[in-house]
Design a protein around this motif. Structure first.
Motif, PDB file in Angstrom:
ATOM      1  N   ASN A   1       0.842  -1.202   0.000  1.00  0.00           N
ATOM      2  CA  ASN A   1       0.000   0.000   0.000  1.00  0.00           C
ATOM      3  C   ASN A   1       0.873   1.246   0.000  1.00  0.00           C
ATOM      4  O   ASN A   1       1.885   1.306   0.673  1.00  0.00           O
ATOM      5  CB  ASN A   1      -0.897   0.039   1.231  1.00  0.00           C
TER       6      ASN A   1
ATOM      7  N   MET B   1       2.008   4.858   1.028  1.00  0.00           N
ATOM      8  CA  MET B   1       1.908   5.661   2.235  1.00  0.00           C
ATOM      9  C   MET B   1       2.182   7.104   1.878  1.00  0.00           C
ATOM     10  O   MET B   1       3.120   7.392   1.146  1.00  0.00           O
ATOM     11  CB  MET B   1       2.918   5.215   3.286  1.00  0.00           C
TER      12      MET B   1
ATOM     13  N   ARG C   1       2.756  11.107   3.478  1.00  0.00           N
ATOM     14  CA  ARG C   1       3.215  11.761   4.707  1.00  0.00           C
ATOM     15  C   ARG C   1       3.334  13.251   4.431  1.00  0.00           C
ATOM     16  O   ARG C   1       3.874  13.656   3.410  1.00  0.00           O
ATOM     17  CB  ARG C   1       4.562  11.207   5.117  1.00  0.00           C
TER      18      ARG C   1
ATOM     19  N   PHE D   1       0.342  10.898   8.656  1.00  0.00           N
ATOM     20  CA  PHE D   1       0.577   9.742   7.789  1.00  0.00           C
ATOM     21  C   PHE D   1      -0.759   9.177   7.319  1.00  0.00           C
ATOM     22  O   PHE D   1      -1.758   9.303   8.016  1.00  0.00           O
ATOM     23  CB  PHE D   1       1.264   8.612   8.573  1.00  0.00           C
ATOM     24  N   TRP D   2      -0.744   8.496   6.180  1.00  0.00           N
ATOM     25  CA  TRP D   2      -1.927   7.751   5.760  1.00  0.00           C
ATOM     26  C   TRP D   2      -1.509   6.683   4.768  1.00  0.00           C
ATOM     27  O   TRP D   2      -0.465   6.768   4.148  1.00  0.00           O
ATOM     28  CB  TRP D   2      -3.002   8.664   5.175  1.00  0.00           C
ATOM     29  N   TRP D   3      -2.336   5.681   4.659  1.00  0.00           N
ATOM     30  CA  TRP D   3      -2.092   4.563   3.746  1.00  0.00           C
ATOM     31  C   TRP D   3      -3.292   4.425   2.828  1.00  0.00           C
ATOM     32  O   TRP D   3      -4.431   4.429   3.289  1.00  0.00           O
ATOM     33  CB  TRP D   3      -1.905   3.265   4.523  1.00  0.00           C
TER      34      TRP D   3
ATOM     35  N   ASP E   1      -6.090   1.351   3.321  1.00  0.00           N
ATOM     36  CA  ASP E   1      -5.996   0.902   4.708  1.00  0.00           C
ATOM     37  C   ASP E   1      -7.360   0.415   5.194  1.00  0.00           C
ATOM     38  O   ASP E   1      -8.392   0.694   4.586  1.00  0.00           O
ATOM     39  CB  ASP E   1      -5.492   2.050   5.583  1.00  0.00           C
TER      40      ASP E   1
ATOM     41  N   ARG F   1     -11.151   4.919   7.711  1.00  0.00           N
ATOM     42  CA  ARG F   1     -10.000   5.609   7.121  1.00  0.00           C
ATOM     43  C   ARG F   1      -9.454   6.560   8.176  1.00  0.00           C
ATOM     44  O   ARG F   1     -10.192   7.364   8.719  1.00  0.00           O
ATOM     45  CB  ARG F   1     -10.426   6.422   5.883  1.00  0.00           C
TER      46      ARG F   1
ATOM     47  N   ALA G   1      -5.756   8.669   9.942  1.00  0.00           N
ATOM     48  CA  ALA G   1      -4.405   9.194   9.762  1.00  0.00           C
ATOM     49  C   ALA G   1      -3.731   9.277  11.124  1.00  0.00           C
ATOM     50  O   ALA G   1      -4.184  10.019  11.993  1.00  0.00           O
ATOM     51  CB  ALA G   1      -4.462  10.581   9.117  1.00  0.00           C
TER      52      ALA G   1
ATOM     53  N   ARG H   1      -4.704   9.128  16.477  1.00  0.00           N
ATOM     54  CA  ARG H   1      -5.189   8.882  15.120  1.00  0.00           C
ATOM     55  C   ARG H   1      -6.489   9.624  14.909  1.00  0.00           C
ATOM     56  O   ARG H   1      -7.324   9.691  15.810  1.00  0.00           O
ATOM     57  CB  ARG H   1      -5.409   7.382  14.893  1.00  0.00           C
TER      58      ARG H   1
END
Length: 68
Positions: free
Chosen positions: A1, A3, A5, A14-16, A19, A23, A25, A37
């Motif tokens: 996945n 990522m 930033r 951050f996030w993917w 994910d 959802r 971050a 988060r």
């Protein structure tokens, strides 16, 4: 996945892509300390954490620009 930033306003967000739900971050200070988060859709903190208003504004801006 993939990522993503972003460092902005004293935060590292951050996030993917792809994910698990919700959802979210993860957010750290610019020194690397984990803060919590944020649910990207509701803009609420997870695990009883309340994100600061300036952080929520940054996340809204990132969403509007299609980054999150």
């Amino acid at each position: 996945n993939f990522m993503g930033r972003v460092r902005r306003g004293g935060y590292i967000i951050f996030w993917w892509m792809g994910d698990h739900s919700p959802r979210h971050a993860p957010v750290r200070t610019d020194k690397g300390k984990m803060l919590g988060r944020v649910d990207v859709d509701t803009l609420e903190g997870l695990e009883n954490w309340t994100p600061p208003k300036d952080l929520v504004s940054i996340i809204v801006e990132l969403k509007e620009k299609g980054r999150l």
